[in-house]
Write a protein that holds these residues in place. Structure first.
Motif, mmCIF file in Angstrom:
data_model
loop_
_atom_site.group_PDB
_atom_site.id
_atom_site.type_symbol
_atom_site.label_atom_id
_atom_site.label_comp_id
_atom_site.label_asym_id
_atom_site.label_seq_id
_atom_site.Cartn_x
_atom_site.Cartn_y
_atom_site.Cartn_z
ATOM 1 N N PHE A 147 -19.229 6.925 -7.254
ATOM 2 C CA PHE A 147 -20.295 6.036 -6.796
ATOM 3 C C PHE A 147 -19.816 5.019 -5.765
ATOM 4 O O PHE A 147 -20.643 4.347 -5.138
ATOM 5 C CB PHE A 147 -20.911 5.286 -7.985
ATOM 6 N N ILE A 148 -18.495 4.872 -5.599
ATOM 7 C CA ILE A 148 -17.980 3.818 -4.723
ATOM 8 C C ILE A 148 -17.090 4.359 -3.606
ATOM 9 O O ILE A 148 -16.461 3.589 -2.898
ATOM 10 C CB ILE A 148 -17.207 2.766 -5.534
ATOM 11 N N ALA A 149 -17.046 5.685 -3.449
ATOM 12 C CA ALA A 149 -16.203 6.271 -2.401
ATOM 13 C C ALA A 149 -16.623 5.781 -1.022
ATOM 14 O O ALA A 149 -15.792 5.370 -0.198
ATOM 15 C CB ALA A 149 -16.265 7.793 -2.469
ATOM 16 N N GLY A 150 -17.925 5.811 -0.749
ATOM 17 C CA GLY A 150 -18.409 5.375 0.560
ATOM 18 C C GLY A 150 -18.197 3.891 0.792
ATOM 19 O O GLY A 150 -17.862 3.467 1.906
ATOM 20 N N LEU A 151 -18.396 3.085 -0.252
ATOM 21 C CA LEU A 151 -18.197 1.644 -0.128
ATOM 22 C C LEU A 151 -16.763 1.308 0.253
ATOM 23 O O LEU A 151 -16.515 0.507 1.161
ATOM 24 C CB LEU A 151 -18.561 0.967 -1.454
ATOM 25 N N LEU A 152 -15.807 1.930 -0.431
ATOM 26 C CA LEU A 152 -14.404 1.647 -0.133
ATOM 27 C C LEU A 152 -13.989 2.193 1.227
ATOM 28 O O LEU A 152 -13.209 1.562 1.944
ATOM 29 C CB LEU A 152 -13.520 2.217 -1.236
ATOM 30 N N ASP A 153 -14.489 3.369 1.585
ATOM 31 C CA ASP A 153 -14.193 3.911 2.917
ATOM 32 C C ASP A 153 -14.662 2.961 4.010
ATOM 33 O O ASP A 153 -14.019 2.797 5.050
ATOM 34 C CB ASP A 153 -14.865 5.274 3.108
ATOM 35 N N ALA A 154 -15.806 2.316 3.769
ATOM 36 C CA ALA A 154 -16.380 1.445 4.793
ATOM 37 C C ALA A 154 -15.713 0.074 4.840
ATOM 38 O O ALA A 154 -15.569 -0.510 5.919
ATOM 39 C CB ALA A 154 -17.878 1.271 4.541
ATOM 40 N N GLU A 155 -15.296 -0.450 3.697
ATOM 41 C CA GLU A 155 -14.860 -1.851 3.647
ATOM 42 C C GLU A 155 -13.353 -2.045 3.479
ATOM 43 O O GLU A 155 -12.849 -3.143 3.734
ATOM 44 C CB GLU A 155 -15.600 -2.585 2.522
ATOM 45 N N PHE A 156 -12.623 -1.013 3.059
ATOM 46 C CA PHE A 156 -11.183 -1.185 2.925
ATOM 47 C C PHE A 156 -10.513 -1.134 4.293
ATOM 48 O O PHE A 156 -10.874 -0.331 5.154
ATOM 49 C CB PHE A 156 -10.584 -0.093 2.029
ATOM 50 N N SER A 157 -9.518 -1.982 4.490
ATOM 51 C CA SER A 157 -8.742 -1.958 5.727
ATOM 52 C C SER A 157 -7.311 -2.355 5.420
ATOM 53 O O SER A 157 -7.042 -3.118 4.479
ATOM 54 C CB SER A 157 -9.342 -2.905 6.770
ATOM 55 N N ASN A 158 -6.383 -1.816 6.183
ATOM 56 C CA ASN A 158 -4.985 -2.195 6.030
ATOM 57 C C ASN A 158 -4.779 -3.635 6.478
ATOM 58 O O ASN A 158 -5.423 -4.103 7.413
ATOM 59 C CB ASN A 158 -4.093 -1.265 6.856
ATOM 60 N N GLY A 159 -3.874 -4.338 5.790
ATOM 61 C CA GLY A 159 -3.563 -5.699 6.177
ATOM 62 C C GLY A 159 -4.457 -6.757 5.569
ATOM 63 O O GLY A 159 -4.426 -7.916 6.005
ATOM 64 N N MET A 160 -5.281 -6.390 4.590
ATOM 65 C CA MET A 160 -6.080 -7.400 3.901
ATOM 66 C C MET A 160 -5.170 -8.379 3.164
ATOM 67 O O MET A 160 -4.071 -8.014 2.744
ATOM 68 C CB MET A 160 -7.030 -6.744 2.897
ATOM 69 N N ASP A 161 -5.638 -9.607 2.971
ATOM 70 C CA ASP A 161 -4.866 -10.535 2.158
ATOM 71 C C ASP A 161 -5.238 -10.360 0.689
ATOM 72 O O ASP A 161 -6.129 -9.574 0.341
ATOM 73 C CB ASP A 161 -5.052 -11.980 2.620
ATOM 74 N N MET A 162 -4.565 -11.109 -0.183
ATOM 75 C CA MET A 162 -4.752 -10.920 -1.617
ATOM 76 C C MET A 162 -6.190 -11.198 -2.053
ATOM 77 O O MET A 162 -6.776 -10.437 -2.819
ATOM 78 C CB MET A 162 -3.777 -11.811 -2.382
ATOM 79 N N ALA A 163 -6.776 -12.271 -1.563
ATOM 80 C CA ALA A 163 -8.139 -12.631 -1.962
ATOM 81 C C ALA A 163 -9.141 -11.569 -1.520
ATOM 82 O O ALA A 163 -10.061 -11.212 -2.272
ATOM 83 C CB ALA A 163 -8.510 -13.994 -1.383
ATOM 84 N N GLU A 164 -8.974 -11.057 -0.307
ATOM 85 C CA GLU A 164 -9.890 -10.022 0.188
ATOM 86 C C GLU A 164 -9.792 -8.758 -0.651
ATOM 87 O O GLU A 164 -10.808 -8.142 -0.994
ATOM 88 C CB GLU A 164 -9.577 -9.715 1.651
ATOM 89 N N ALA A 165 -8.567 -8.341 -0.992
ATOM 90 C CA ALA A 165 -8.387 -7.135 -1.780
ATOM 91 C C ALA A 165 -8.959 -7.297 -3.185
ATOM 92 O O ALA A 165 -9.619 -6.393 -3.713
ATOM 93 C CB ALA A 165 -6.906 -6.776 -1.852
ATOM 94 N N ARG A 166 -8.711 -8.438 -3.800
ATOM 95 C CA ARG A 166 -9.235 -8.663 -5.162
ATOM 96 C C ARG A 166 -10.758 -8.714 -5.159
ATOM 97 O O ARG A 166 -11.411 -8.144 -6.042
ATOM 98 C CB ARG A 166 -8.646 -9.946 -5.744
ATOM 99 N N ASN A 167 -11.353 -9.381 -4.171
ATOM 100 C CA ASN A 167 -12.814 -9.457 -4.100
ATOM 101 C C ASN A 167 -13.436 -8.083 -3.874
ATOM 102 O O ASN A 167 -14.469 -7.752 -4.475
ATOM 103 C CB ASN A 167 -13.242 -10.410 -2.983
ATOM 104 N N LEU A 168 -12.813 -7.268 -3.015
ATOM 105 C CA LEU A 168 -13.326 -5.922 -2.773
ATOM 106 C C LEU A 168 -13.192 -5.065 -4.030
ATOM 107 O O LEU A 168 -14.098 -4.291 -4.361
ATOM 108 C CB LEU A 168 -12.584 -5.273 -1.602
#
Length: 215
Positions: A147-168
């Protein structure tokens, strides 16, 4: 056409994921343990510490994955005592892969091994039911992952900081819990970096996506 279970088979479900960020990895999971249509445990902990800087996200049979993580934790502890070094995430992942592959006919276990080590930094490995081991940019698993494959493909990016990764991670897990009947409860996350480990807990009535009952 409806799919019937094999005799004695009990369907399980979960949502697990691991997202690397600049300097480490965040692992995340829901807390529902289900046996078919029955919720056996609403607040189980699916994030297991294998070593100081390595965690395992469990999906599949709870009994199988608990036994596997106990074995790997013991072996890594012995390895650290023998060598005086911190085990790498790759070592932990391939040890888990070997146990799953050699017992693939008896086990129902698909896991994610993620963490930080001084050799490779933050890294993520997924080990499938049959024992295949792959290093991935990020990993998801369990019945909620579709259910979340498309969401992560769209919003994940290399180089995120810790807060961005945890929130995603929380956002994705929350979406999965709202759509997947076998995922629910609370959200647990663990941030792993050179600074150590930071655990976080989000109750079911404070999810970052929608006022949908997931308990």
């Amino acid at each position: 056409m409806s799919q019937k279970n094999r005799e004695g088979e009990v369907l399980t479900g979960t949502t697990i994921l691991a997202l690397p960020f600049e300097g480490g990895v965040v692992v995340c999971a829901d807390s529902r343990t289900s046996t078919g249509t029955y919720v056996a445990n609403r607040v189980s902990d699916k994030l297991v510490q294998l070593s100081d800087y390595i965690y395992c996200c469990r999906s599949g049979s709870a009994a199988d994955t608990q036994a596997l993580t106990d074995y790997v934790h013991y072996y890594l502890s012995q390895w650290s005592l023998d060598t005086g070094r911190i085990p790498t995430v790759k070592t932990a992942a391939h040890l888990m892969r070997r146990l799953i592959y050699q017992n693939k006919d008896q086990l129902q276990a698909g896991v994610i091994v993620a963490g930080w080590d001084p050799v490779h930094g933050g890294s993520v490995y997924t080990i499938t039911l049959g024992g295949s081991c792959l290093e991935l940019p990020f990993a998801t698993g369990g019945s909620g992952s579709i259910f979340i494959a498309g969401l992560l493909d769209a919003e994940f990016s290399n180089g995120m900081d810790m807060a961005e990764a945890r929130n995603l991670a929380k956002k994705a897990c929350s979406h999965a819990m709202c759509r997947d009947g076998s995922s629910g409860g609370v959200i647990r996350t663990v941030v792993i970096s050179a600074d150590g480990v930071d655990r976080d807990y989000t109750p079911g009535n404070d999810l970052p996506f929608g006022p949908v009952a997931v308990w």
